[in-house]
Enzyme design. Structure first.
Site, mmCIF file in Angstrom:
data_model
loop_
_atom_site.group_PDB
_atom_site.id
_atom_site.type_symbol
_atom_site.label_atom_id
_atom_site.label_comp_id
_atom_site.label_asym_id
_atom_site.label_seq_id
_atom_site.Cartn_x
_atom_site.Cartn_y
_atom_site.Cartn_z
ATOM 1 N NE ARG A 56 -2.925 -1.369 3.417
ATOM 2 C CZ ARG A 56 -3.130 -2.602 3.534
ATOM 3 N NH1 ARG A 56 -3.819 -3.356 2.841
ATOM 4 N NH2 ARG A 56 -2.734 -3.173 4.780
ATOM 5 C CG PHE B 171 -10.207 -8.250 -6.681
ATOM 6 C CD1 PHE B 171 -11.210 -9.043 -6.678
ATOM 7 C CD2 PHE B 171 -9.518 -7.983 -7.788
ATOM 8 C CE1 PHE B 171 -11.311 -10.011 -7.938
ATOM 9 C CE2 PHE B 171 -9.463 -8.783 -9.031
ATOM 10 C CZ PHE B 171 -10.514 -9.610 -9.123
ATOM 11 C CG ASP C 258 -14.675 -6.181 -2.921
ATOM 12 O OD1 ASP C 258 -13.479 -6.205 -2.671
ATOM 13 O OD2 ASP C 258 -15.606 -6.804 -2.517
ATOM 14 C CB SER C 259 -18.334 -9.075 -5.790
ATOM 15 O OG SER C 259 -17.599 -9.487 -4.531
ATOM 16 C CG ASN D 275 -17.552 -10.978 -11.411
ATOM 17 O OD1 ASN D 275 -16.427 -10.891 -11.394
ATOM 18 N ND2 ASN D 275 -18.387 -12.116 -11.459
ATOM 19 C CG ASP E 121 -4.814 -7.626 -3.280
ATOM 20 O OD1 ASP E 121 -4.272 -8.956 -3.303
ATOM 21 O OD2 ASP E 121 -5.036 -7.364 -2.066
ATOM 22 C CB CYS F 124 -2.838 -13.930 -1.790
ATOM 23 S SG CYS F 124 -4.761 -14.375 -1.945
HETATM 24 N N1 SAH Z 1 -6.864 -5.287 -1.705
HETATM 25 C C1 SAH Z 1 -7.476 -5.454 -0.431
HETATM 26 C C2 SAH Z 1 -7.675 -7.025 -0.057
HETATM 27 C C3 SAH Z 1 -8.593 -7.620 -1.391
HETATM 28 S S1 SAH Z 1 -9.366 -9.179 -0.726
HETATM 29 C C4 SAH Z 1 -6.393 -4.881 0.673
HETATM 30 O O1 SAH Z 1 -5.596 -4.376 0.438
HETATM 31 O O2 SAH Z 1 -7.269 -4.774 1.904
HETATM 32 C C5 SAH Z 1 -10.305 -9.494 -2.140
HETATM 33 C C6 SAH Z 1 -11.659 -8.837 -2.168
HETATM 34 O O3 SAH Z 1 -11.981 -9.165 -3.432
HETATM 35 C C7 SAH Z 1 -12.659 -8.992 -1.067
HETATM 36 O O4 SAH Z 1 -13.003 -8.005 -0.627
HETATM 37 C C8 SAH Z 1 -13.762 -9.791 -1.916
HETATM 38 O O5 SAH Z 1 -15.184 -9.103 -1.625
HETATM 39 C C9 SAH Z 1 -13.404 -9.453 -3.614
HETATM 40 N N2 SAH Z 1 -14.032 -10.212 -4.535
HETATM 41 C C10 SAH Z 1 -13.967 -11.573 -4.561
HETATM 42 N N3 SAH Z 1 -14.237 -11.972 -5.874
HETATM 43 C C11 SAH Z 1 -14.574 -10.858 -6.485
HETATM 44 C C12 SAH Z 1 -14.942 -10.789 -7.732
HETATM 45 N N4 SAH Z 1 -15.271 -11.617 -8.521
HETATM 46 N N5 SAH Z 1 -15.523 -9.375 -8.126
HETATM 47 C C13 SAH Z 1 -15.183 -8.343 -7.303
HETATM 48 N N6 SAH Z 1 -14.743 -8.500 -6.077
HETATM 49 C C14 SAH Z 1 -14.522 -9.763 -5.684
#
Ligand code: SAH
Length: 402
Positions: A218, A234, A256-257, A285, A306, A346
């Site tokens: 970050r 995400f 985010d979803s 999505n 991410d 990850c």
């Molecule tokens: N970048 C963030 C952590 C991401 S965790 C940080 O640094 O804090 C992954 C995220 O992806 C979660 O919030 C989950 O809700 C979201 N997610 C999972 N599948 C998804 C999709 N297909 N489309 C959008 N978001 C999604």
């Protein structure tokens, strides 16, 4: 003490100090050790190799507490796995992070399982509260001792357990969540990461509440974002988006979803002094949204990807590789000339070399060229013990495109 004898030739990983003993390596077990109980480990000739926590239900049948090969059970006492031992292991893990917490950093991981010689235990600090997970029979066996030791070693207002994870099933353990010491944390606990503030929901957030592993990344995105338009895919509770804005980004779109996640992201934007002119929150999505953006000819200067763990196991790595490639390919098509792609995985099952290849293939198929400027990984409070490379799960690439 019960003795677990390994089959011939199955001691080589232990001799390299890898802490796991798989069920197939066990030749015999004396007595009937209970789940989590300490067992003495011997090679096929009866030579002592150390002591481990017994996990009768798991394919990982035992996890080593100690490699004290001088100790011969019944002859020399060797290391005793007792309350004092547990206390000392935790003390060391916490002492390793002594320099990390500061007036400008109020959250970090305190115990990272095998990487801290404490298989199955995760402990994170969020301000005045600790959030922990007991993921193995051994950690579960010592639960009360661990909680008491943590309260003493890392003073806090309360300790909350987030053992509501499916991996516990492999250990024959039910999911569990709740307060285990002191006061119940408020629904939102504020943490500080340099000049970034975040509200964390210990009770309802992902994992123990937040993604501490991305701390340094970050900060890097913050440094790379000045004047840029940013797409934060995400986004979870807005981590990279807020970092980008703190670094002077012109505008950030967070995608985010999950609706509750975005709601907290909105609160975090306000907490950091940003308004809705500077940041969008889009519930979508990502796989579909990236295509929608392309159809609208949208372009950005920096895109963060991410995603959640696409490969839970090694068997899923092909499907996961396709998913990582797909989002990187779509994102590359949305970047301005000179734009930056910050892409993470990850999934432990995808190693760094494979992740680089996936990213290279994606850029090739997108018709974009560029170069990697940074190789990223999890933050230093999530270290990797040399004999346990499995602990490296987060990897990321910063690619600057032509
Ligand atoms: N970048 C963030 C952590 C991401 S965790 C940080 O640094 O804090 C992954 C995220 O992806 C979660 O919030 C989950 O809700 C979201 N997610 C999972 N599948 C998804 C999709 N297909 N489309 C959008 N978001 C999604």
């Amino acid at each position: 003490m019960n003795v677990v004898k390994l089959s011939k030739g199955r001691d080589s990983s232990l001799l390299r100090r890898h802490p796991w003993i798989f069920s197939g390596a066990v030749a015999s077990v004396s007595g009937q050790p209970a789940a989590g109980e300490t067992v003495a480990i011997q090679d096929s000739t009866g030579k002592a190799l150390g002591f481990a926590a017994w996990s009768p239900e798991s394919q990982i049948r035992a996890r080593m507490w100690s490699f004290d090969s001088d100790a011969t059970p019944g002859v020399t006492p060797g290391v005793i796995i007792d309350e004092e031992f547990i206390h000392e292991r935790l003390r060391r893990a916490i002492a390793r992070r002594a320099g990390l917490l500061s007036p400008t950093r109020s959250a970090c991981r305190l115990v990272y399982a095998e990487a801290d010689d404490f298989p199955g235990l995760i402990v994170d600090r969020y301000g005045d509260y600790l959030s922990c997970q007991f993921l193995s029979a051994g950690a579960e066996f010592w639960r009360d001792t661990i909680i008491a030791a943590l309260a003493q070693l890392s003073p806090c207002l309360g300790i909350y357990e987030r053992s509501d994870v499916t991996v516990r099933k492999h250990e024959g353990l039910a999911q569990r969540q709740g307060l285990v010491h002191g006061q119940e944390p408020p629904e939102q606990v504020q943490i500080q990461e340099q000049d970034r503030l975040f509200m964390v929901s210990i009770q309802h957030g992902h994992k123990t509440g937040y993604y501490l592993d991305q701390y340094d990344n970050r900060s890097l995105v913050q440094r790379l974002s000045a004047g840029k338009t940013v797409l934060n895919c995400f986004s979870y509770t807005g981590g990279f988006g807020i970092a980008a804005l703190k670094g002077g980004a012109a505008h950030v779109t967070n995608v985010d979803s999950s609706a509750p996640t975005l709601e907290l992201a909105g609160q975090n934007l306000a907490l950091n002094g940003f308004d809705t002119d500077q940041a969008d929150l889009v519930q979508a999505n990502v796989f579909e949204y990236l295509r929608e953006l392309k159809s609208k000819n949208a372009l950005y200067d920096l895109i963060v990807l991410d995603p959640p763990k696409f490969a839970e196991t090694k068997h899923q790595f092909k499907k996961a590789a396709r998913a990582y490639k797909d989002i990187a390919l779509q994102a590359a098509q949305l970047l301005n000339p000179g734009g930056t792609l910050v892409s993470f995985s990850c999934s432990g099952a995808i190693d760094p070399a494979l992740f680089q290849k996936i990213t290279a293939d994606a850029l090739l198929d997108a018709g974009r060229q560029g170069r990697i400027t940074h190789y990223l990984h999890q933050a230093e409070d999530h270290p990797v013990a040399l004999p346990f490379p499995e602990a490296l799960y987060l990897k990321g690439l910063v690619c600057v495109l032509d």
